[in-house]
Motif scaffolding. Structure first.
Motif, PDB file in Angstrom:
ATOM      1  N   VAL A 186      46.914  56.703  61.195  1.00 27.16           N
ATOM      2  CA  VAL A 186      47.072  56.279  59.800  1.00 27.16           C
ATOM      3  C   VAL A 186      47.262  57.524  58.927  1.00 27.16           C
ATOM      4  O   VAL A 186      46.459  58.458  58.987  1.00 27.16           O
ATOM      5  N   THR A 187      48.316  57.541  58.138  1.00 28.00           N
ATOM      6  CA  THR A 187      48.554  58.680  57.260  1.00 28.00           C
ATOM      7  C   THR A 187      47.635  58.617  56.041  1.00 28.00           C
ATOM      8  O   THR A 187      47.067  57.557  55.729  1.00 28.00           O
ATOM      9  N   ARG A 188      47.513  59.746  55.359  1.00 22.12           N
ATOM     10  CA  ARG A 188      46.682  59.744  54.143  1.00 22.12           C
ATOM     11  C   ARG A 188      47.251  58.780  53.107  1.00 22.12           C
ATOM     12  O   ARG A 188      46.498  58.089  52.404  1.00 22.12           O
ATOM     13  N   ALA A 189      48.578  58.745  52.978  1.00 24.38           N
ATOM     14  CA  ALA A 189      49.194  57.841  52.003  1.00 24.38           C
ATOM     15  C   ALA A 189      48.866  56.383  52.326  1.00 24.38           C
ATOM     16  O   ALA A 189      48.593  55.579  51.423  1.00 24.38           O
ATOM     17  N   GLU A 190      48.886  56.051  53.618  1.00 25.48           N
ATOM     18  CA  GLU A 190      48.555  54.675  54.018  1.00 25.48           C
ATOM     19  C   GLU A 190      47.091  54.366  53.734  1.00 25.48           C
ATOM     20  O   GLU A 190      46.756  53.270  53.260  1.00 25.48           O
ATOM     21  N   LEU A 191      46.220  55.329  54.026  1.00 26.06           N
ATOM     22  CA  LEU A 191      44.799  55.135  53.731  1.00 26.06           C
ATOM     23  C   LEU A 191      44.577  54.937  52.241  1.00 26.06           C
ATOM     24  O   LEU A 191      43.852  54.020  51.820  1.00 26.06           O
ATOM     25  N   ALA A 192      45.188  55.797  51.429  1.00 24.23           N
ATOM     26  CA  ALA A 192      45.010  55.710  49.977  1.00 24.23           C
ATOM     27  C   ALA A 192      45.516  54.376  49.439  1.00 24.23           C
ATOM     28  O   ALA A 192      44.876  53.756  48.577  1.00 24.23           O
ATOM     29  N   ALA A 193      46.645  53.912  49.965  1.00 19.97           N
ATOM     30  CA  ALA A 193      47.201  52.632  49.510  1.00 19.97           C
ATOM     31  C   ALA A 193      46.263  51.480  49.867  1.00 19.97           C
ATOM     32  O   ALA A 193      46.051  50.560  49.066  1.00 19.97           O
ATOM     33  N   GLN A 194      45.697  51.525  51.081  1.00 24.32           N
ATOM     34  CA  GLN A 194      44.784  50.469  51.498  1.00 24.32           C
ATOM     35  C   GLN A 194      43.522  50.461  50.650  1.00 24.32           C
ATOM     36  O   GLN A 194      43.056  49.407  50.191  1.00 24.32           O
ATOM     37  N   LEU A 195      42.941  51.648  50.417  1.00 21.85           N
ATOM     38  CA  LEU A 195      41.735  51.736  49.597  1.00 21.85           C
ATOM     39  C   LEU A 195      42.005  51.257  48.169  1.00 21.85           C
ATOM     40  O   LEU A 195      41.169  50.578  47.569  1.00 21.85           O
ATOM     41  N   THR A 196      43.164  51.596  47.650  1.00 22.72           N
ATOM     42  CA  THR A 196      43.529  51.162  46.297  1.00 22.72           C
ATOM     43  C   THR A 196      43.573  49.645  46.213  1.00 22.72           C
ATOM     44  O   THR A 196      43.071  49.034  45.257  1.00 22.72           O
ATOM     45  N   ARG A 197      44.164  49.004  47.231  1.00 28.62           N
ATOM     46  CA  ARG A 197      44.228  47.529  47.245  1.00 28.62           C
ATOM     47  C   ARG A 197      42.837  46.936  47.334  1.00 28.62           C
ATOM     48  O   ARG A 197      42.519  45.964  46.625  1.00 28.62           O
ATOM     49  N   TRP A 198      42.002  47.490  48.211  1.00 32.58           N
ATOM     50  CA  TRP A 198      40.644  46.945  48.361  1.00 32.58           C
ATOM     51  C   TRP A 198      39.843  47.061  47.062  1.00 32.58           C
ATOM     52  O   TRP A 198      39.133  46.133  46.676  1.00 32.58           O
ATOM     53  N   ILE A 199      39.939  48.214  46.411  1.00 31.82           N
ATOM     54  CA  ILE A 199      39.186  48.412  45.170  1.00 31.82           C
ATOM     55  C   ILE A 199      39.666  47.434  44.103  1.00 31.82           C
ATOM     56  O   ILE A 199      38.854  46.818  43.391  1.00 31.82           O
ATOM     57  N   TRP A 200      40.975  47.284  43.988  1.00 31.68           N
ATOM     58  CA  TRP A 200      41.473  46.356  42.975  1.00 31.68           C
ATOM     59  C   TRP A 200      40.994  44.934  43.260  1.00 31.68           C
ATOM     60  O   TRP A 200      40.590  44.214  42.343  1.00 31.68           O
ATOM     61  N   ARG A 201      41.011  44.514  44.512  1.00 29.55           N
ATOM     62  CA  ARG A 201      40.570  43.161  44.841  1.00 29.55           C
ATOM     63  C   ARG A 201      39.090  42.964  44.517  1.00 29.55           C
ATOM     64  O   ARG A 201      38.685  41.888  44.063  1.00 29.55           O
ATOM     65  N   LEU A 202      38.298  43.992  44.746  1.00 31.86           N
ATOM     66  CA  LEU A 202      36.884  43.920  44.390  1.00 31.86           C
ATOM     67  C   LEU A 202      36.717  43.772  42.878  1.00 31.86           C
ATOM     68  O   LEU A 202      35.956  42.919  42.399  1.00 31.86           O
ATOM     69  N   LEU A 203      37.446  44.590  42.119  1.00 31.80           N
ATOM     70  CA  LEU A 203      37.343  44.521  40.661  1.00 31.80           C
ATOM     71  C   LEU A 203      37.928  43.221  40.126  1.00 31.80           C
ATOM     72  O   LEU A 203      37.375  42.611  39.199  1.00 31.80           O
ATOM     73  N   ASP A 204      39.047  42.799  40.706  1.00 39.10           N
ATOM     74  CA  ASP A 204      39.675  41.551  40.266  1.00 39.10           C
ATOM     75  C   ASP A 204      38.744  40.366  40.493  1.00 39.10           C
ATOM     76  O   ASP A 204      38.597  39.495  39.618  1.00 39.10           O
ATOM     77  N   ASP A 205      38.091  40.341  41.647  1.00 35.10           N
ATOM     78  CA  ASP A 205      37.160  39.255  41.931  1.00 35.10           C
ATOM     79  C   ASP A 205      35.988  39.275  40.943  1.00 35.10           C
ATOM     80  O   ASP A 205      35.556  38.211  40.466  1.00 35.10           O
ATOM     81  N   THR A 206      35.505  40.463  40.635  1.00 31.53           N
ATOM     82  CA  THR A 206      34.400  40.587  39.677  1.00 31.53           C
ATOM     83  C   THR A 206      34.804  40.066  38.308  1.00 31.53           C
ATOM     84  O   THR A 206      34.036  39.338  37.648  1.00 31.53           O
ATOM     85  N   LEU A 207      36.001  40.429  37.870  1.00 33.51           N
ATOM     86  CA  LEU A 207      36.488  39.971  36.564  1.00 33.51           C
ATOM     87  C   LEU A 207      36.707  38.459  36.553  1.00 33.51           C
ATOM     88  O   LEU A 207      36.359  37.776  35.576  1.00 33.51           O
ATOM     89  N   ARG A 208      37.275  37.919  37.617  1.00 33.94           N
ATOM     90  CA  ARG A 208      37.540  36.482  37.671  1.00 33.94           C
ATOM     91  C   ARG A 208      36.246  35.668  37.635  1.00 33.94           C
ATOM     92  O   ARG A 208      36.215  34.556  37.101  1.00 33.94           O
ATOM     93  N   MET A 209      35.178  36.231  38.194  1.00 34.90           N
ATOM     94  CA  MET A 209      33.888  35.543  38.122  1.00 34.90           C
ATOM     95  C   MET A 209      33.440  35.395  36.670  1.00 34.90           C
ATOM     96  O   MET A 209      32.679  34.469  36.343  1.00 34.90           O
ATOM     97  N   GLY A 210      33.904  36.297  35.815  1.00 32.12           N
ATOM     98  CA  GLY A 210      33.581  36.207  34.394  1.00 32.12           C
ATOM     99  C   GLY A 210      34.665  35.526  33.585  1.00 32.12           C
ATOM    100  O   GLY A 210      34.646  35.579  32.340  1.00 32.12           O
ATOM    101  N   GLY A 211      35.641  34.933  34.271  1.00 33.91           N
ATOM    102  CA  GLY A 211      36.699  34.200  33.582  1.00 33.91           C
ATOM    103  C   GLY A 211      37.811  35.074  33.042  1.00 33.91           C
ATOM    104  O   GLY A 211      38.586  34.640  32.180  1.00 33.91           O
ATOM    105  N   VAL A 212      37.926  36.311  33.544  1.00 30.20           N
ATOM    106  CA  VAL A 212      38.949  37.239  33.052  1.00 30.20           C
ATOM    107  C   VAL A 212      40.004  37.436  34.129  1.00 30.20           C
ATOM    108  O   VAL A 212      39.691  37.767  35.275  1.00 30.20           O
ATOM    109  N   GLU A 213      41.271  37.208  33.772  1.00 28.11           N
ATOM    110  CA  GLU A 213      42.395  37.486  34.659  1.00 28.11           C
ATOM    111  C   GLU A 213      43.177  38.643  34.064  1.00 28.11           C
ATOM    112  O   GLU A 213      43.814  38.517  33.029  1.00 28.11           O
ATOM    113  N   LEU A 214      43.106  39.779  34.733  1.00 26.52           N
ATOM    114  CA  LEU A 214      43.685  41.015  34.205  1.00 26.52           C
ATOM    115  C   LEU A 214      44.895  41.427  35.032  1.00 26.52           C
ATOM    116  O   LEU A 214      44.822  41.490  36.259  1.00 26.52           O
ATOM    117  N   ASP A 215      45.995  41.698  34.356  1.00 27.36           N
ATOM    118  CA  ASP A 215      47.174  42.271  35.019  1.00 27.36           C
ATOM    119  C   ASP A 215      46.840  43.732  35.337  1.00 27.36           C
ATOM    120  O   ASP A 215      46.578  44.517  34.421  1.00 27.36           O
TER     121      ASP A 215
END
Length: 226
Positions: A186-215
């Motif tokens: 796995v290249t560093r770029a691939e790792l960084a892209a995967q971590l970025t997606r995971w973090i966003w999904r965690l934050l997105d889920d947290t926001l949606r629990m509060g009724g917020v849908e953020l672009d």
């Protein structure tokens, strides 16, 4: 003015000059230690450091109070450099995706370029301190303040900010550290892209629990200075 006070001045001046010279030499030896660690790995010895510094090994301890003092000085400088590399965390601006991307790229980039130094920090206690844990805590506290700001902006309960912040820092650090030892192609770029997606999904889920849908690509109002 008494003769005794007059005679102390040259001595005081010599002491000041010696202190300044000692501090300069300490910095030079720490720089040599960092180069030795980069070349020989986390088990670089004082002999390696002395060779890199171009001096006899016993002279190292003329400027340090033993091995622990030397190790602590190396760890402090390494932590300073890591914190400098993670500067994007202190200058968060733009969309959620941009802030996440910059932070992850800074962390994985430093790790990829300073793998042996990171291993050194993880391999031992430096004067009774866990330097990597200290850095993680500082970063998590920084993110906590950032998340609290945006949760309040979205009229959500800010009490979850700390848990989310420590979770994000732990995720990135543990995954990146494991990748450093076993990248499995796995290249560093691939790792960084995967971590970025995971973090966003965690934050997105947290926001949606509060009724917020953020672009994630919409520019957010900048947080106050942290």
């Amino acid at each position: 003015m008494s003769s005794s006070s007059a005679t102390t001045r040259p001595g005081d001046g010599r002491a000041t000059r010696w202190a300044g010279q000692r501090e300069r030499r300490r910095r030079e030896f720490v720089e040599a230690a960092l180069r030795a660690i980069a070349e020989h790995g986390p088990q670089a010895s004082t002999a390696h450091i002395a060779v890199e510094a171009g001096i006899a090994r016993p002279l190292l301890y003329k400027h340090f109070d033993g091995a622990t003092d030397l190790q602590r000085a190396i760890a402090d400088e390494a932590a300073r450099r890591l914190a400098a590399a993670l500067r994007p965390l202190w200058e968060q601006r733009g969309s959620a995706m941009r802030m996440i991307t910059l932070a992850v790229d800074a962390h994985t980039g430093w790790l990829a370029e300073n793998g042996n130094l990171y291993r050194y920090l993880n391999s031992r206690s430096h004067g009774g301190r866990d330097t990597v844990a200290d850095v993680r805590t500082v970063l998590a506290r920084q993110l906590t303040h950032l998340f609290e700001h945006y949760l309040k902006t979205f009229e959500m309960d800010p009490r979850i900010a700390e848990t989310v912040a420590f979770g994000v820092v732990g995720l990135v650090d543990s995954c990146a550290a494991q990748w450093l030892e076993n990248p499995h192609g796995v290249t560093r770029a691939e790792l960084a892209a995967q971590l970025t997606r995971w973090i966003w999904r965690l934050l997105d889920d947290t926001l949606r629990m509060g009724g917020v849908e953020l672009d994630p690509h919409v520019t957010l109002p900048p947080p106050p200075a942290l």
